[in-house]
Design an enzyme around this catalytic site. Structure first.
Site, PDB file in Angstrom:
ATOM      1  N   PHE A  56      17.420  83.683 -23.253  1.00  0.00           N
ATOM      2  CA  PHE A  56      17.699  82.384 -22.624  1.00  0.00           C
ATOM      3  C   PHE A  56      17.975  81.271 -23.636  1.00  0.00           C
ATOM      4  O   PHE A  56      18.269  80.137 -23.264  1.00  0.00           O
ATOM      5  CB  PHE A  56      16.542  81.965 -21.702  1.00  0.00           C
ATOM      6  CG  PHE A  56      15.185  81.851 -22.385  1.00  0.00           C
ATOM      7  CD1 PHE A  56      14.827  80.715 -23.087  1.00  0.00           C
ATOM      8  CD2 PHE A  56      14.271  82.885 -22.306  1.00  0.00           C
ATOM      9  CE1 PHE A  56      13.596  80.597 -23.713  1.00  0.00           C
ATOM     10  CE2 PHE A  56      13.024  82.792 -22.925  1.00  0.00           C
ATOM     11  CZ  PHE A  56      12.692  81.641 -23.634  1.00  0.00           C
ATOM     12  N   ARG A  89       0.119  68.485 -19.967  1.00  0.00           N
ATOM     13  CA  ARG A  89       0.663  69.788 -19.558  1.00  0.00           C
ATOM     14  C   ARG A  89       0.280  70.103 -18.110  1.00  0.00           C
ATOM     15  O   ARG A  89       1.038  70.725 -17.371  1.00  0.00           O
ATOM     16  CB  ARG A  89       0.155  70.890 -20.499  1.00  0.00           C
ATOM     17  CG  ARG A  89       0.699  70.797 -21.905  1.00  0.00           C
ATOM     18  CD  ARG A  89       2.140  71.213 -22.046  1.00  0.00           C
ATOM     19  NE  ARG A  89       2.384  72.570 -21.605  1.00  0.00           N
ATOM     20  CZ  ARG A  89       3.504  73.245 -21.825  1.00  0.00           C
ATOM     21  NH1 ARG A  89       4.510  72.678 -22.478  1.00  0.00           N
ATOM     22  NH2 ARG A  89       3.653  74.458 -21.378  1.00  0.00           N
ATOM     23  N   THR A  95       5.257  76.581 -16.604  1.00  0.00           N
ATOM     24  CA  THR A  95       6.641  76.696 -17.088  1.00  0.00           C
ATOM     25  C   THR A  95       7.601  77.139 -15.986  1.00  0.00           C
ATOM     26  O   THR A  95       8.729  76.646 -15.902  1.00  0.00           O
ATOM     27  CB  THR A  95       6.710  77.723 -18.252  1.00  0.00           C
ATOM     28  OG1 THR A  95       5.765  77.336 -19.246  1.00  0.00           O
ATOM     29  CG2 THR A  95       8.098  77.800 -18.849  1.00  0.00           C
ATOM     30  N   ARG A 106       6.826  69.923 -12.221  1.00  0.00           N
ATOM     31  CA  ARG A 106       7.680  71.108 -12.041  1.00  0.00           C
ATOM     32  C   ARG A 106       7.491  71.721 -10.653  1.00  0.00           C
ATOM     33  O   ARG A 106       8.451  72.233 -10.060  1.00  0.00           O
ATOM     34  CB  ARG A 106       7.377  72.133 -13.132  1.00  0.00           C
ATOM     35  CG  ARG A 106       7.918  71.714 -14.503  1.00  0.00           C
ATOM     36  CD  ARG A 106       7.336  72.573 -15.604  1.00  0.00           C
ATOM     37  NE  ARG A 106       7.992  72.380 -16.896  1.00  0.00           N
ATOM     38  CZ  ARG A 106       7.528  72.894 -18.028  1.00  0.00           C
ATOM     39  NH1 ARG A 106       6.406  73.600 -18.036  1.00  0.00           N
ATOM     40  NH2 ARG A 106       8.183  72.685 -19.157  1.00  0.00           N
ATOM     41  N   ASN A 116      14.523  74.027 -16.384  1.00  0.00           N
ATOM     42  CA  ASN A 116      13.334  73.184 -16.371  1.00  0.00           C
ATOM     43  C   ASN A 116      13.720  71.720 -16.522  1.00  0.00           C
ATOM     44  O   ASN A 116      14.676  71.390 -17.217  1.00  0.00           O
ATOM     45  CB  ASN A 116      12.393  73.607 -17.490  1.00  0.00           C
ATOM     46  CG  ASN A 116      11.106  74.168 -16.935  1.00  0.00           C
ATOM     47  OD1 ASN A 116      10.675  73.769 -15.854  1.00  0.00           O
ATOM     48  ND2 ASN A 116      10.505  75.084 -17.654  1.00  0.00           N
ATOM     49  N   HIS A 119      10.191  68.690 -20.703  1.00  0.00           N
ATOM     50  CA  HIS A 119       9.501  69.336 -21.825  1.00  0.00           C
ATOM     51  C   HIS A 119       8.271  68.515 -22.168  1.00  0.00           C
ATOM     52  O   HIS A 119       8.307  67.285 -22.091  1.00  0.00           O
ATOM     53  CB  HIS A 119      10.413  69.391 -23.058  1.00  0.00           C
ATOM     54  CG  HIS A 119       9.649  69.653 -24.323  1.00  0.00           C
ATOM     55  ND1 HIS A 119       9.241  70.912 -24.695  1.00  0.00           N
ATOM     56  CD2 HIS A 119       9.181  68.818 -25.289  1.00  0.00           C
ATOM     57  CE1 HIS A 119       8.559  70.834 -25.836  1.00  0.00           C
ATOM     58  NE2 HIS A 119       8.520  69.570 -26.214  1.00  0.00           N
TER      59      HIS A 119
HETATM   60  P1  ATP Z   1       8.718  73.287 -22.693  1.00  0.00           P
HETATM   61  O1  ATP Z   1       8.575  73.739 -24.138  1.00  0.00           O
HETATM   62  O2  ATP Z   1      10.135  72.965 -22.307  1.00  0.00           O
HETATM   63  O3  ATP Z   1       7.738  72.199 -22.357  1.00  0.00           O
HETATM   64  P2  ATP Z   1       7.041  75.404 -21.830  1.00  0.00           P
HETATM   65  O4  ATP Z   1       6.233  75.073 -23.047  1.00  0.00           O
HETATM   66  O5  ATP Z   1       6.340  75.309 -20.517  1.00  0.00           O
HETATM   67  O6  ATP Z   1       8.337  74.508 -21.765  1.00  0.00           O
HETATM   68  P3  ATP Z   1       8.317  77.537 -23.225  1.00  0.00           P
HETATM   69  O7  ATP Z   1       7.871  78.953 -23.232  1.00  0.00           O
HETATM   70  O8  ATP Z   1       8.084  76.724 -24.459  1.00  0.00           O
HETATM   71  O9  ATP Z   1       7.643  76.845 -21.963  1.00  0.00           O
HETATM   72  O10 ATP Z   1       9.871  77.509 -22.850  1.00  0.00           O
HETATM   73  C1  ATP Z   1      10.734  76.476 -23.264  1.00  0.00           C
HETATM   74  C2  ATP Z   1      11.875  76.371 -22.274  1.00  0.00           C
HETATM   75  O11 ATP Z   1      12.634  77.568 -22.327  1.00  0.00           O
HETATM   76  C3  ATP Z   1      11.433  76.211 -20.820  1.00  0.00           C
HETATM   77  O12 ATP Z   1      11.271  74.852 -20.467  1.00  0.00           O
HETATM   78  C4  ATP Z   1      12.599  76.858 -20.075  1.00  0.00           C
HETATM   79  O13 ATP Z   1      13.652  75.923 -19.893  1.00  0.00           O
HETATM   80  C5  ATP Z   1      13.091  77.921 -21.032  1.00  0.00           C
HETATM   81  N1  ATP Z   1      12.535  79.227 -20.682  1.00  0.00           N
HETATM   82  C6  ATP Z   1      11.313  79.713 -20.994  1.00  0.00           C
HETATM   83  N2  ATP Z   1      11.126  80.950 -20.516  1.00  0.00           N
HETATM   84  C7  ATP Z   1      12.280  81.263 -19.867  1.00  0.00           C
HETATM   85  C8  ATP Z   1      12.747  82.406 -19.155  1.00  0.00           C
HETATM   86  N3  ATP Z   1      11.981  83.481 -18.989  1.00  0.00           N
HETATM   87  N4  ATP Z   1      13.997  82.371 -18.619  1.00  0.00           N
HETATM   88  C9  ATP Z   1      14.786  81.291 -18.765  1.00  0.00           C
HETATM   89  N5  ATP Z   1      14.416  80.180 -19.427  1.00  0.00           N
HETATM   90  C10 ATP Z   1      13.173  80.163 -19.982  1.00  0.00           C
HETATM   91 MG    MG Z   2       7.063  74.946 -24.977  1.00  0.00          MG
END
Ligand code: ATP
Ligand code: MG
Length: 147
Positions: A56, A89, A95, A106, A116, A119
Site C-alpha cells: 500500500f 490515538r 487504523t 476514524r 485514512n 494521521h
Molecule cells: P497513521 O500513521 O496514518 O496515523 P496508523 O498509525 O494508525 O496510521 P499505520 O500502520 O502507521 O497506522 O499506517 C499508516 C497508513 O498506511 C494508514 O493511515 C493507512 O492509510 C495506510 N495503511 C496501513 N495499513 C494498510 C493496509 N493494510 N492497507 C492499505 N493501507 C494501509
Molecule cells: Mg502510524
C-alpha cells in the site's frame, strides 16, 4: 507533551476539518502549531518511511500529495507525553475504520483503511521525529511561557 496530527487531503476535500479539530479542542487539548500545507513527496516519504516495501506504500504516498493537508502540533499541560499521545490515538480510533469504535474520528468518518482521513504520531519517539518534518521551532507556541 507535543504530538503531531495531519488531517489528510481526502478529509480536507470532504470538508471535515472543523469537525475533526473540534474533537481535540473539546478534550482540552490545545493547538501549539496549526497550518495548511501541501505536502511534497520527500516529506511524505519521511513521514511514512517505515512502511516502504508494503503493497500500500505508493498509494499512501500519492494520497498524501493529492491536495493540501491541515497539520497541527497538539499540546496539553496536564498529561505526560505518553498519556497524551495515547489519548490522541484513542480520539482518532483504530487504523482500520471498519474496526474503529463509533465516536472516534476514524469510526465516525472513515470508510477504508487505504483512505485514512487522519494521521497521528503513535509514540513520543515518533512525535519527536515527525514534528520537525513539518514545523520549524518558531511556528510552535509554548502557552506556558507567558510574555
Ligand atoms: P497513521 O500513521 O496514518 O496515523 P496508523 O498509525 O494508525 O496510521 P499505520 O500502520 O502507521 O497506522 O499506517 C499508516 C497508513 O498506511 C494508514 O493511515 C493507512 O492509510 C495506510 N495503511 C496501513 N495499513 C494498510 C493496509 N493494510 N492497507 C492499505 N493501507 C494501509
Ligand atoms: Mg502510524
Amino acid at each position: 507533551m507535543q504530538t503531531l496530527i495531519i488531517i489528510r487531503p481526502y478529509a480536507v476535500n470532504r470538508g471535515l476539518v472543523g469537525e475533526i479539530l473540534t474533537r481535540f479542542e473539546k478534550h482540552g487539548i490545545f493547538f501549539s502549531g496549526l497550518k495548511v500545507h501541501w505536502i511534497v513527496r520527500e516529506e511524505a516519504e519521511q513521514l511514512y518511511g517505515q512502511h516502504k516495501g508494503q503493497d500500500f506504500y505508493e498509494r499512501l504516498i500519492n494520497d498524501m500529495l493529492e491536495g493540501p493537508s491541515i497539520m497541527a502540533v497538539l499540546d496539553t499541560d496536564v498529561l505526560d507525553n505518553e498519556s497524551a499521545i495515547k489519548l490522541v490515538r484513542k480520539i482518532i480510533g483504530d487504523t482500520d475504520p471498519a474496526k474503529a469504535e463509533m465516536g472516534t474520528i476514524r469510526g465516525d468518518f472513515g470508510l477504508r483503511i487505504a483512505q485514512n482521513i487522519i494521521h497521528a504520531s503513535d509514540s513520543r519517539t515518533a512525535a519527536e521525529r515527525e514534528i520537525p518534518i513539518f514545523f520549524e521551532k518558531k511556528e510552535i507556541v509554548k502557552y506556558r511561557e507567558k510574555k
